[in-house]
Design a protein around this motif. Structure first.
Motif, PDB file in Angstrom:
ATOM      1  N   ALA A 135       0.947  -1.209   0.077  1.00  0.00           N
ATOM      2  CA  ALA A 135       0.024   0.075   0.001  1.00  0.00           C
ATOM      3  C   ALA A 135       0.828   1.269  -0.094  1.00  0.00           C
ATOM      4  O   ALA A 135       0.640   2.276  -0.696  1.00  0.00           O
ATOM      5  N   LEU A 136       1.965   1.200   0.795  1.00  0.00           N
ATOM      6  CA  LEU A 136       2.791   2.629   0.602  1.00  0.00           C
ATOM      7  C   LEU A 136       3.410   2.837  -0.613  1.00  0.00           C
ATOM      8  O   LEU A 136       3.504   3.787  -1.173  1.00  0.00           O
ATOM      9  N   VAL A 169      13.882  -3.039  15.469  1.00  0.00           N
ATOM     10  CA  VAL A 169      13.303  -1.772  15.767  1.00  0.00           C
ATOM     11  C   VAL A 169      11.930  -1.778  14.718  1.00  0.00           C
ATOM     12  O   VAL A 169      10.979  -1.251  15.160  1.00  0.00           O
ATOM     13  N   PHE A 170      12.328  -2.474  13.437  1.00  0.00           N
ATOM     14  CA  PHE A 170      11.083  -2.236  12.660  1.00  0.00           C
ATOM     15  C   PHE A 170       9.893  -3.232  12.867  1.00  0.00           C
ATOM     16  O   PHE A 170       8.841  -2.743  12.619  1.00  0.00           O
ATOM     17  N   THR A 171      10.292  -4.129  13.820  1.00  0.00           N
ATOM     18  CA  THR A 171       9.157  -5.045  14.133  1.00  0.00           C
ATOM     19  C   THR A 171       8.647  -5.126  15.655  1.00  0.00           C
ATOM     20  O   THR A 171       7.850  -5.910  15.900  1.00  0.00           O
ATOM     21  N   GLY A 219       4.402  -4.058  13.221  1.00  0.00           N
ATOM     22  CA  GLY A 219       5.503  -2.901  13.443  1.00  0.00           C
ATOM     23  C   GLY A 219       5.010  -1.707  13.232  1.00  0.00           C
ATOM     24  O   GLY A 219       3.692  -1.569  12.537  1.00  0.00           O
ATOM     25  N   PHE A 220       5.609  -0.745  13.551  1.00  0.00           N
ATOM     26  CA  PHE A 220       4.793   0.707  13.402  1.00  0.00           C
ATOM     27  C   PHE A 220       4.669   1.075  12.193  1.00  0.00           C
ATOM     28  O   PHE A 220       3.831   1.821  11.961  1.00  0.00           O
ATOM     29  N   MET A 221       5.375   0.512  11.047  1.00  0.00           N
ATOM     30  CA  MET A 221       5.122   0.882   9.625  1.00  0.00           C
ATOM     31  C   MET A 221       3.976   0.743   9.280  1.00  0.00           C
ATOM     32  O   MET A 221       3.261   1.682   8.177  1.00  0.00           O
ATOM     33  N   LEU A 222       3.076  -0.130   9.805  1.00  0.00           N
ATOM     34  CA  LEU A 222       1.803  -0.454   9.158  1.00  0.00           C
ATOM     35  C   LEU A 222       1.054   0.783   9.600  1.00  0.00           C
ATOM     36  O   LEU A 222       0.144   1.221   8.832  1.00  0.00           O
ATOM     37  N   TYR A 223       0.970   1.140  10.770  1.00  0.00           N
ATOM     38  CA  TYR A 223       0.242   2.196  11.055  1.00  0.00           C
ATOM     39  C   TYR A 223       0.590   3.572  10.589  1.00  0.00           C
ATOM     40  O   TYR A 223      -0.132   4.484  10.227  1.00  0.00           O
ATOM     41  N   VAL A 224       1.687   3.810  10.207  1.00  0.00           N
ATOM     42  CA  VAL A 224       2.316   5.062   9.392  1.00  0.00           C
ATOM     43  C   VAL A 224       1.733   5.081   8.263  1.00  0.00           C
ATOM     44  O   VAL A 224       1.188   5.942   7.751  1.00  0.00           O
ATOM     45  N   THR A 225       1.631   3.533   7.549  1.00  0.00           N
ATOM     46  CA  THR A 225       1.144   3.733   6.149  1.00  0.00           C
ATOM     47  C   THR A 225      -0.492   4.211   6.240  1.00  0.00           C
ATOM     48  O   THR A 225      -0.701   4.883   5.056  1.00  0.00           O
ATOM     49  N   ILE A 226      -0.923   3.490   7.094  1.00  0.00           N
ATOM     50  CA  ILE A 226      -2.463   3.795   7.186  1.00  0.00           C
ATOM     51  C   ILE A 226      -2.949   5.314   7.465  1.00  0.00           C
ATOM     52  O   ILE A 226      -3.445   5.845   6.819  1.00  0.00           O
ATOM     53  N   ALA A 259       8.905   2.299   1.169  1.00  0.00           N
ATOM     54  CA  ALA A 259       8.051   0.953   0.810  1.00  0.00           C
ATOM     55  C   ALA A 259       9.121  -0.233   0.602  1.00  0.00           C
ATOM     56  O   ALA A 259       8.971  -1.451   1.243  1.00  0.00           O
ATOM     57  N   GLY A 260      10.107   0.033  -0.008  1.00  0.00           N
ATOM     58  CA  GLY A 260      11.043  -0.899  -0.497  1.00  0.00           C
ATOM     59  C   GLY A 260      11.851  -1.518   0.919  1.00  0.00           C
ATOM     60  O   GLY A 260      12.038  -2.652   0.959  1.00  0.00           O
ATOM     61  N   LEU A 261      12.164  -0.422   1.763  1.00  0.00           N
ATOM     62  CA  LEU A 261      12.976  -0.851   2.788  1.00  0.00           C
ATOM     63  C   LEU A 261      11.966  -1.692   3.786  1.00  0.00           C
ATOM     64  O   LEU A 261      12.379  -2.444   4.566  1.00  0.00           O
ATOM     65  N   PHE A 262      10.770  -0.844   3.916  1.00  0.00           N
ATOM     66  CA  PHE A 262       9.747  -1.640   4.811  1.00  0.00           C
ATOM     67  C   PHE A 262       9.532  -3.158   4.285  1.00  0.00           C
ATOM     68  O   PHE A 262       9.584  -4.004   5.197  1.00  0.00           O
ATOM     69  N   CYS A 263       9.786  -3.595   3.001  1.00  0.00           N
ATOM     70  CA  CYS A 263       9.557  -4.683   2.662  1.00  0.00           C
ATOM     71  C   CYS A 263      10.779  -5.695   3.154  1.00  0.00           C
ATOM     72  O   CYS A 263      10.494  -6.786   3.441  1.00  0.00           O
ATOM     73  N   VAL A 264      11.822  -5.128   3.002  1.00  0.00           N
ATOM     74  CA  VAL A 264      13.053  -6.003   3.481  1.00  0.00           C
ATOM     75  C   VAL A 264      13.016  -6.195   4.829  1.00  0.00           C
ATOM     76  O   VAL A 264      13.059  -7.452   5.194  1.00  0.00           O
ATOM     77  N   MET A 265      12.584  -5.039   5.693  1.00  0.00           N
ATOM     78  CA  MET A 265      12.555  -5.392   7.261  1.00  0.00           C
ATOM     79  C   MET A 265      11.244  -6.446   7.536  1.00  0.00           C
ATOM     80  O   MET A 265      11.631  -7.129   8.532  1.00  0.00           O
ATOM     81  N   GLU A 266      10.437  -6.289   6.720  1.00  0.00           N
ATOM     82  CA  GLU A 266       8.869  -7.134   7.166  1.00  0.00           C
ATOM     83  C   GLU A 266       9.132  -8.655   6.348  1.00  0.00           C
ATOM     84  O   GLU A 266       9.255  -9.530   7.074  1.00  0.00           O
TER      85      GLU A 266
END
Lengths: 513, 332
Positions: free
Chosen positions: B21-22, B138-140, B161-168, B222-229
């Protein structure tokens, strides 16, 4: 508000060139508040360019522009807004998916407050007598509503000087009258109004003064009260022009086309034609009138085999050899081979029928590519044809190989219409053949159509200008919203009657409810 | 058993949906201004590699990496690198007016190649696969109270992780921006009808540059997010191809969402469930299906949606009218 009848804009020795072409040469003229000025000239005489200089679309090469006595430099449309100049272009500058309010406030620097904007718009509408529905989307609005929206938009931005580029080109006579009423209200309010046009009767009926341009040169400004159609035409064209369109008496021959219960859907799935029935005879010109987009295009395309029709439709064609066949189910190529030819001039002129990147010869070839068996093309007949069209119709082109895209609009149309006529059809259908052409070329086209008529060709002429339709055609079929609202004898009808038929649908619907 | 399966499915699908989504949000921002940036897969790769390499180097260089710096360095560098790519795209398409499709495809090839090169060059490891544990943690990291104390509610909604809420939040904010602010109105006008926008005094160049650059920045993050998740904080050169595939999925998601930001939320979820269906769905149904076949699902769904949308012929469902078209002011 400025004093009535004082000069608000003065152009001093303004020149604008595009490459080698001089669009405006050393023009000096003035625009006054509290009056309606017509800017009259043939196509390519530089009217629109000159006004675009005021609207900030173009910048003059030399010369000065004074607004309310001050020398100004208009570098962008915003500069024009700041000076109170608003221009309504021929192609509306509207975002189709936005609401009217969103369109009006677009680009303004004030805080974003649709409710406040709506209120202000309502006031403008009341002052000048506009009716504008603010709840719909622009894409659902009619052309005349869009134009109203453009005018309101200009007024919202505080325009004191309003320039309209060919405002009536797309309106019915009734809508035009309504527009003129609004323009007169603005004049009363002390605004300066300029309308760019080449329709003489409008000039005479609505304006106070007329400024005339010819081939980029300023000729003169005259009081409308002291002008006549003949005198204005002479100034515009530079020589005496016979303004009467000839209508040779009908020698009605055999029936060529019989269309019955023709219905079809347009591209977006909406019914474009419903239950259209008529007949076309050899040796007569059948005019087709209607507001643009009322099914004219679909009608001609159905006959030419380019449009899928609904079940129940019937199109019968009787060839010169007396054989009657149905055109439905035949391919466009087969229909063309029978002698039914279509020349459609769309708004951008090149959209249908011609390939912009090809020269005249190759465009002629497009009609014959399927003839012969050799894999190689034979260009000689096409070249001869192109040469013939070029001399017969006085097409101005550097060479037959020059891409037609580079020719001026009038010449492009001559190539298109010339090619269709050269194929010696039995039924000749033309749509908007004189769209945007100057008077001289238009008359050439009328002459060509009459020639075809004398030869016994059935001509279907879709036109925009009612005066021309009335003068040229023998019978006029009026379309409104895809229905035939009347077939009238051109000699015995009036513009008002046709205008009424063009909008009749609403009336009948109201009666039905 | 069924509950575990469904829960597992949700817990896999949601993070997957989030980074998709991001990325799609970035592409949507770009497309709303009329630029079709097919460089999204490349941008995602560049963002991921830049973010990972910098944070990996940082974590290796210091004994006690700080959380704030990990976030700043990783997200900042992925955003920056991707934004540069977006700027490049804008320069080619807006200033030089080169065909958008050509530039986009070139940037995808370039971006993937660059990411591969960078990771090969900077992250040397025997196995070809390196991990950055500190950044992964950190990411998770989960939200303390909400993720544990609410039973199934926590399991479903707060195990991420927090990135989900940031994305929403970003999706909602951007939706508000598009439809309730003047700048958003201007941006949409540029994408619908640049000629009109220009005549109204809106700088087409400025809006397209900004939208493409910031949009690319989001795609990079989003690319980085993908690597971390998705990759659990591990990176190898071969991951470039996984990311590229997700990049195309993001482009498809924009179409799937009919260019409306809020649709991204549920649209990405559908993609997420479809993507992970190959693990969970056969189990749930008790059948065996080819994994490769199942992995086609998101793409098949996109095709189906496109067909349905076209059949409905609803005018509001179209993309920006000027999407993919360069704008010339002087052209008549």
């Amino acid at each position: 508000m400025s004093e009535p009848n004082c000069t608000v804009i003065r152009l001093q020795n303004v020149t604008k060139t595009f490459g080698d072409v001089v669009a405006n040469h050393d023009i000096t003229m003035e625009i006054r508040s509290g009056e309606i000025l017509s800017l009259l000239g043939e196509n390519g005489s530089g009217k629109t360019t000159l006004m675009n200089l005021l609207a900030g679309i173009y910048y003059p090469d030399s010369g000065d522009i004074f607004v309310r006595g001050e020398r100004v430099s208009i570098r962008s449309p915003q500069d024009a807004h700041r000076l109170g100049i608003g221009m309504i272009h021929q192609h509306f500058k509207l975002v189709e998916v936005f609401t009217p309010v969103e369109n009006i406030v677009l680009g303004l620097r004030e805080p974003y407050n649709p409710a406040a904007a709506e209120k202000k718009i309502g006031e403008i509408c009341r002052t000048y007598g506009f009716s504008l529905d603010l709840k719909c989307r622009v894409r659902d609005m009619s052309v005349s509503q869009k134009q109203t929206l453009e005018i309101v938009k200009a007024l919202y931005r505080g325009a004191e000087i309003l320039i309209l580029d060919e405002p009536t080109a797309v309106l019915t006579p009734q809508e035009s009258d309504k527009l003129f009423e609004v323009l007169r209200n603005m004049r009363r309010d002390g605004k300066a109004v300029v309308i760019i046009t080449h329709k003489l009767h409008e000039v005479l009926s609505v304006s106070d003064r007329v400024a005339i341009l010819r081939k980029g040169e300023y000729i003169d400004t005259v009081e409308t009260a002291k002008a006549t159609e003949q005198s204005l035409t002479e100034m515009m064209v530079g020589k005496r022009v016979e303004l009467n369109i000839e209508r040779p008496p009908v020698e009605r021959r055999e029936k060529r086309l019989q269309v019955a219960h023709l219905s079809c859907r347009g591209r977006d799935g909406v019914t474009a034609l419903s239950d259209v029935s008529f007949e076309a005879y050899g040796g007569e010109i059948l005019g087709i009138a209607g507001i643009s987009g009322c099914g004219q295009k679909e009608l001609l395309e159905s006959i030419a085999g380019l449009q899928k029709t609904e079940p129940g439709s019937e199109i019968l064609y009787t060839g010169p050899d007396g054989k009657t066949e149905s055109l439905l189910g035949k391919s466009a190529k087969q229909i063309r081979a029978l002698g039914v030819s279509l020349s459609f001039v769309p708004e951008d002129r090149l959209g249908m029928g011609l390939v912009g990147g090809m020269g005249m010869t190759e465009n002629m070839l497009l009609r014959h590519y399927a003839e012969g068996r050799s894999p190689l093309t034979r260009t000689r007949p096409s070249r001869q044809l192109a040469e013939k069209v070029r001399t017969d119709l006085e097409v101005v082109t550097p060479s037959l190989r020059t891409p037609v895209r580079r020719l001026s609009g009038g010449n492009v149309q001559k190539v298109l219409v010339g090619r269709e006529i050269a194929s010696e059809p039995a039924v000749l259908m033309t749509a908007y053949a004189v769209r945007g052409l100057d008077i001289n070329t238009s008359y050439t086209i009328y002459r060509l159509l009459n020639e075809q008529k004398r030869k016994g060709v059935a001509v279907l002429y879709v036109g925009e200008d009612l005066d021309v339709l009335l003068a040229l055609c023998d019978r006029i079929l009026v379309l409104c919203g895809g229905r035939v609202t009347g077939v009238v004898d051109a000699a015995g009808t009036t513009k008002e009657e046709i205008g009424y038929l063009m909008t009749k649908q609403n009336g009948t619907e109201a009666d039905a409810v | 058993m069924i509950w575990t399966n469904i829960l597992g499915w949700v817990q896999q699908a949601v993070p997957f949906a989030a980074f998709l989504a991001l990325a799609a949000l970035g592409e949507l921002l770009t497309e709303k201004a009329g630029s079709l940036n097919l460089g999204t897969p490349g941008t995602m790769c560049v963002g991921a590699s830049a973010g990972f390499i910098t944070v990996y180097s940082y974590c290796n260089a210091v004994e006690e990496p700080s959380v704030v710096l990990i976030l700043l360095i990783s997200l900042g560098s992925s955003f920056l690198a991707a934004t540069l790519l977006g700027l490049l795209y804008s320069f080619f398409t807006v200033s030089l007016r080169i065909n958008q499709n050509v530039v986009g495809l070139v940037l995808t090839i370039f971006g993937c190649g660059l990411a591969e090169f960078l990771s090969y060059y900077f992250v040397k490891s025997e196995s070809g696969n390196v991990r950055c544990e500190a950044a992964f943690r950190v990411f998770t990291a989960k939200i303390p109270f909400l993720s544990e104390k609410l039973g199934w509610f926590s399991e479903l909604f707060f195990r991420y992780g927090f990135m989900l809420y940031v994305t929403i939040a970003a999706v909602i904010l951007l939706s508000l921006f598009f439809y309730h602010t003047r700048a958003g109105l201007h941006l949409r006008a540029v994408g619908e009808n640049p000629g009109t926008a220009d005549a109204a005094g809106i700088s087409v160049t400025k809006y397209r540059y900004l939208a493409s650059s910031l949009g690319a920045g989001l795609v990079g993050m989003a690319g980085l997010f993908c690597v971390m998740e998705f990759k659990s904080g591990a990176w190898s050169t071969a991951d470039v191809y996984t990311l590229e595939a997700f990049g195309w999925l993001a482009v498809a998601l924009v179409i799937f969402a009919l260019w409306k930001p809020l649709n991204l939320l549920w649209g990405s979820l559908i993609f997420g469930f479809c993507y992970w269906a190959y693990v969970y769905l056969p189990q749930l149904l008790g059948v065996t299906v080819s994994t490769d076949l199942m992995r086609m699902l998101p793409y098949v769904i996109t095709i189906l949606v496109l067909i349905l949308v076209n059949l409905r012929r609803h005018k509001g469902d179209q993309g920006p009218a000027a999407l993919g078209l360069s704008y010339f002011r002087e052209e008549r």
